[in-house]
Motif scaffolding. Structure first.
Motif, PDB file in Angstrom:
ATOM      1  N   THR A   1       7.661  10.431 -11.387  1.00  0.00           N
ATOM      2  CA  THR A   1       6.306   9.904 -11.550  1.00  0.00           C
ATOM      3  C   THR A   1       5.893   9.063 -10.356  1.00  0.00           C
ATOM      4  OG1 THR A   1       6.637   9.857 -13.945  1.00  0.00           O
ATOM      5  CG2 THR A   1       4.797   8.576 -13.067  1.00  0.00           C
ATOM      6  N   PHE A   2       6.794   8.164  -9.913  1.00  0.00           N
ATOM      7  CA  PHE A   2       6.527   7.322  -8.755  1.00  0.00           C
ATOM      8  C   PHE A   2       7.650   7.534  -7.749  1.00  0.00           C
ATOM      9  CE2 PHE A   2       4.677   5.043 -12.433  1.00  0.00           C
ATOM     10  CZ  PHE A   2       3.341   5.120 -12.055  1.00  0.00           C
ATOM     11  N   LEU A   3       7.321   8.163  -6.661  1.00  0.00           N
ATOM     12  CA  LEU A   3       8.330   8.557  -5.687  1.00  0.00           C
ATOM     13  C   LEU A   3       8.723   7.433  -4.747  1.00  0.00           C
ATOM     14  CD1 LEU A   3       6.945  12.103  -4.802  1.00  0.00           C
ATOM     15  CD2 LEU A   3       8.528  11.432  -6.632  1.00  0.00           C
ATOM     16  N   SER A   4       7.987   6.316  -4.796  1.00  0.00           N
ATOM     17  CA  SER A   4       8.332   5.147  -3.975  1.00  0.00           C
ATOM     18  C   SER A   4       7.877   3.901  -4.704  1.00  0.00           C
ATOM     19  CB  SER A   4       7.655   5.222  -2.601  1.00  0.00           C
ATOM     20  OG  SER A   4       6.254   5.028  -2.741  1.00  0.00           O
ATOM     21  N   LYS A   5       8.432   2.760  -4.303  1.00  0.00           N
ATOM     22  CA  LYS A   5       8.015   1.490  -4.889  1.00  0.00           C
ATOM     23  C   LYS A   5       6.561   1.186  -4.587  1.00  0.00           C
ATOM     24  CE  LYS A   5      12.594  -0.714  -4.972  1.00  0.00           C
ATOM     25  NZ  LYS A   5      13.332   0.561  -4.910  1.00  0.00           N
ATOM     26  N   ASP A   6       6.133   1.525  -3.397  1.00  0.00           N
ATOM     27  CA  ASP A   6       4.735   1.298  -3.037  1.00  0.00           C
ATOM     28  C   ASP A   6       3.784   2.123  -3.899  1.00  0.00           C
ATOM     29  OD1 ASP A   6       5.123  -0.583  -1.042  1.00  0.00           O
ATOM     30  OD2 ASP A   6       5.434   0.934   0.506  1.00  0.00           O
TER      31      ASP A   6
ATOM     32  N   LEU B   1       1.481   2.326 -28.546  1.00  0.00           N
ATOM     33  CA  LEU B   1       1.264   1.953 -27.154  1.00  0.00           C
ATOM     34  C   LEU B   1       2.238   0.859 -26.723  1.00  0.00           C
ATOM     35  CD1 LEU B   1      -2.638   1.914 -26.853  1.00  0.00           C
ATOM     36  CD2 LEU B   1      -1.071   3.278 -25.475  1.00  0.00           C
ATOM     37  N   ASP B   2       2.397  -0.141 -27.567  1.00  0.00           N
ATOM     38  CA  ASP B   2       3.318  -1.228 -27.260  1.00  0.00           C
ATOM     39  C   ASP B   2       4.738  -0.688 -27.063  1.00  0.00           C
ATOM     40  OD1 ASP B   2       4.236  -3.892 -26.940  1.00  0.00           O
ATOM     41  OD2 ASP B   2       4.771  -3.973 -29.057  1.00  0.00           O
ATOM     42  N   SER B   3       5.174   0.162 -27.969  1.00  0.00           N
ATOM     43  CA  SER B   3       6.523   0.716 -27.890  1.00  0.00           C
ATOM     44  C   SER B   3       6.697   1.589 -26.654  1.00  0.00           C
ATOM     45  CB  SER B   3       6.820   1.533 -29.153  1.00  0.00           C
ATOM     46  OG  SER B   3       8.080   2.156 -29.075  1.00  0.00           O
ATOM     47  N   ASP B   4       5.709   2.433 -26.382  1.00  0.00           N
ATOM     48  CA  ASP B   4       5.810   3.341 -25.239  1.00  0.00           C
ATOM     49  C   ASP B   4       5.840   2.585 -23.911  1.00  0.00           C
ATOM     50  OD1 ASP B   4       5.864   5.487 -26.928  1.00  0.00           O
ATOM     51  OD2 ASP B   4       3.761   6.047 -26.655  1.00  0.00           O
ATOM     52  N   TRP B   5       5.101   1.494 -23.826  1.00  0.00           N
ATOM     53  CA  TRP B   5       5.141   0.686 -22.617  1.00  0.00           C
ATOM     54  C   TRP B   5       6.440  -0.107 -22.526  1.00  0.00           C
ATOM     55  CZ3 TRP B   5       2.407  -0.038 -18.192  1.00  0.00           C
ATOM     56  CH2 TRP B   5       1.187   0.647 -18.073  1.00  0.00           C
ATOM     57  N   GLN B   6       6.794  -0.773 -23.622  1.00  0.00           N
ATOM     58  CA  GLN B   6       7.973  -1.640 -23.599  1.00  0.00           C
ATOM     59  C   GLN B   6       9.258  -0.842 -23.370  1.00  0.00           C
ATOM     60  OE1 GLN B   6       7.847  -5.002 -23.931  1.00  0.00           O
ATOM     61  NE2 GLN B   6       5.842  -5.390 -24.824  1.00  0.00           N
ATOM     62  N   GLU B   7       9.364   0.284 -24.043  1.00  0.00           N
ATOM     63  CA  GLU B   7      10.635   1.008 -24.066  1.00  0.00           C
ATOM     64  C   GLU B   7      10.707   2.184 -23.095  1.00  0.00           C
ATOM     65  OE1 GLU B   7      11.346   2.128 -28.106  1.00  0.00           O
ATOM     66  OE2 GLU B   7      10.961   0.098 -28.877  1.00  0.00           O
TER      67      GLU B   7
ATOM     68  N   PHE C   1       7.627   3.334 -20.263  1.00  0.00           N
ATOM     69  CA  PHE C   1       6.891   3.403 -19.008  1.00  0.00           C
ATOM     70  C   PHE C   1       7.121   2.193 -18.117  1.00  0.00           C
ATOM     71  CE2 PHE C   1       3.034   3.623 -16.311  1.00  0.00           C
ATOM     72  CZ  PHE C   1       3.254   4.890 -15.791  1.00  0.00           C
ATOM     73  N   ALA C   2       7.429   1.046 -18.697  1.00  0.00           N
ATOM     74  CA  ALA C   2       7.732  -0.117 -17.860  1.00  0.00           C
ATOM     75  C   ALA C   2       8.911   0.171 -16.942  1.00  0.00           C
ATOM     76  CB  ALA C   2       8.021  -1.337 -18.737  1.00  0.00           C
ATOM     77  N   ALA C   3       9.921   0.819 -17.479  1.00  0.00           N
ATOM     78  CA  ALA C   3      11.087   1.169 -16.663  1.00  0.00           C
ATOM     79  C   ALA C   3      10.711   2.180 -15.583  1.00  0.00           C
ATOM     80  CB  ALA C   3      12.197   1.721 -17.546  1.00  0.00           C
ATOM     81  N   THR C   4       9.794   3.093 -15.915  1.00  0.00           N
ATOM     82  CA  THR C   4       9.352   4.074 -14.928  1.00  0.00           C
ATOM     83  C   THR C   4       8.705   3.378 -13.733  1.00  0.00           C
ATOM     84  OG1 THR C   4       9.010   5.725 -16.662  1.00  0.00           O
ATOM     85  CG2 THR C   4       7.884   6.100 -14.572  1.00  0.00           C
ATOM     86  N   LEU C   5       7.908   2.351 -14.004  1.00  0.00           N
ATOM     87  CA  LEU C   5       7.297   1.597 -12.919  1.00  0.00           C
ATOM     88  C   LEU C   5       8.327   0.778 -12.153  1.00  0.00           C
ATOM     89  CD1 LEU C   5       4.080   0.445 -14.795  1.00  0.00           C
ATOM     90  CD2 LEU C   5       4.067   1.639 -12.599  1.00  0.00           C
ATOM     91  N   ARG C   6       9.218   0.137 -12.877  1.00  0.00           N
ATOM     92  CA  ARG C   6      10.213  -0.721 -12.226  1.00  0.00           C
ATOM     93  C   ARG C   6      11.207   0.082 -11.387  1.00  0.00           C
ATOM     94  NH1 ARG C   6      10.378  -4.104 -17.467  1.00  0.00           N
ATOM     95  NH2 ARG C   6       9.348  -6.049 -16.861  1.00  0.00           N
ATOM     96  N   ASN C   7      11.490   1.296 -11.820  1.00  0.00           N
ATOM     97  CA  ASN C   7      12.471   2.126 -11.130  1.00  0.00           C
ATOM     98  C   ASN C   7      11.836   3.095 -10.134  1.00  0.00           C
ATOM     99  OD1 ASN C   7      14.414   0.889 -12.698  1.00  0.00           O
ATOM    100  ND2 ASN C   7      14.339   2.460 -14.294  1.00  0.00           N
ATOM    101  N   ALA C   8      10.627   2.795  -9.746  1.00  0.00           N
ATOM    102  CA  ALA C   8       9.925   3.660  -8.782  1.00  0.00           C
ATOM    103  C   ALA C   8      10.769   3.876  -7.536  1.00  0.00           C
ATOM    104  CB  ALA C   8       8.600   3.026  -8.398  1.00  0.00           C
TER     105      ALA C   8
END
Length: 328
Positions: free
Chosen positions: A187-192, A165-171, A173-180
């Protein structure tokens, strides 16, 4: 990740939205998963050295404390990964039945930490350990016994899950959220949308505490069910409610870039109400006074949820979306 139609009032908050996501990740979520991975590793080491209950319990409690900071996140790697770490509620007793079968049959998987990943989630994670090292039906095992080996394997498997979980978030999914909202992010089509996803986790966590962590043992006035309290064997039921509230508040504070005094006060109300509960596992909810105090705590948790909606949701102009705990 499942998406429902999104209703967001933009109100010009695009820049604060992504800043809020960054802060939530850097200040709360990523440190939380890293701390859990470290504490789970410590637990695995302790169980490997001495798998008897008294030797394992302190590290177990510390690992559960660390887990509560991120336990109610149900998105990205945690949407499915959290299920095998914290399999609860379990009203049909799947954990007890599965563990009983493993012990009765002395299934060799109990000595295979890697292969144990294929075992039913009911017999994995913190609640399986809770039963083995605290429930008298299991916890009288001797050193070198099958159950002792099972405890060590469960702890090692939990450490593997925490590391993943730590690795998957750090390496990832965090980028997926930041790059919305950027090209290629499906996965996230906008920052909002990323902001809304994290905001939903906060509200869902508090709703889960009110309806499940408190509602399950409270049952009804005519039929209270204290035996269904979360982690009652290890005495964590009330503690988990408070830690979950503190985690929701902490994530809220990171998500907002402004003071949240109403939420601060509401969290204090939760903490004060918790101190008035006479039993750490809600075993006194059959008593009218005990039930009343549990209801007051339940209302305080709901009050924290309302404060966060008013101070964060209203200002960002967002409503919560779907969360995988919503159907529980």
């Amino acid at each position: 990740m499942r998406h429902l139609p999104i209703v967001i009032l933009t109100l010009g908050f695009a820049t604060p939205a992504i800043a809020g996501v960054d802060s939530a990740l850097s200040q709360h979520i990523l440190p939380g998963f890293n701390a859990f991975a470290q504490s789970a590793d410590t637990l695995a080491d302790a169980a490997a050295k001495n798998c008897q209950p008294d030797a394992v319990r302190p590290a177990y409690q510390a690992a559960f404390d660390a887990w509560m900071r991120v336990a109610d996140l149900r998105l990205g790697p945690s949407e499915t990964g959290a299920l095998s770490v914290g399999f609860w509620p379990d009203p049909r007793g799947f954990t007890q039945r599965t563990l009983s079968r493993l012990v009765a049959e002395e299934d060799p998987v109990a000595r295979d930490p890697t292969g144990y990943a294929d075992v039913s989630i009911a017999a994995r994670g913190l609640f399986a350990l809770d039963m083995l090292i605290y429930d008298p039906a299991f916890s009288s095992y001797a050193s070198g016994s099958y159950t002792c080996d099972l405890v060590a394997t469960l702890a090692a498997d939990l450490s593997n899950q925490a590391e993943a979980l730590d690795s998957d978030w750090q390496e990832g999914f965090a980028a997926t959220l930041r790059n919305a909202g950027e090209a290629g992010n499906t996965t996230f089509l906008s920052k909002d949308e990323a902001l809304r996803a994290l905001y939903t986790q906060i509200l869902s966590s508090l709703e889960f505490s009110a309806k499940r962590r408190l509602g399950e043992p409270m049952g009804t006035f005519e039929r209270p069910r204290p035996e269904l309290a979360e982690a009652r064997r290890s005495g964590r039921s009330l503690r988990n409610v408070v830690l979950a509230a503190e985690a929701a508040h902490g994530l809220s504070a990171a998500l907002a870039d402004w003071p949240i005094p109403a939420a601060d006060a509401a969290l204090e109300t939760v903490q004060k109400a918790a101190k008035r509960i006479g039993s750490p596992t809600f075993q006194n909810v059959s008593d009218p006074q005990g039930r009343l105090r549990a209801e007051v705590l339940q209302q305080a948790v709901t009050g924290l949820r309302t404060a966060i909606k008013n101070e964060i949701g209203a200002r960002y102009g967002i409503e919560p979306g779907f969360n995988s705990q919503d159907g529980d």
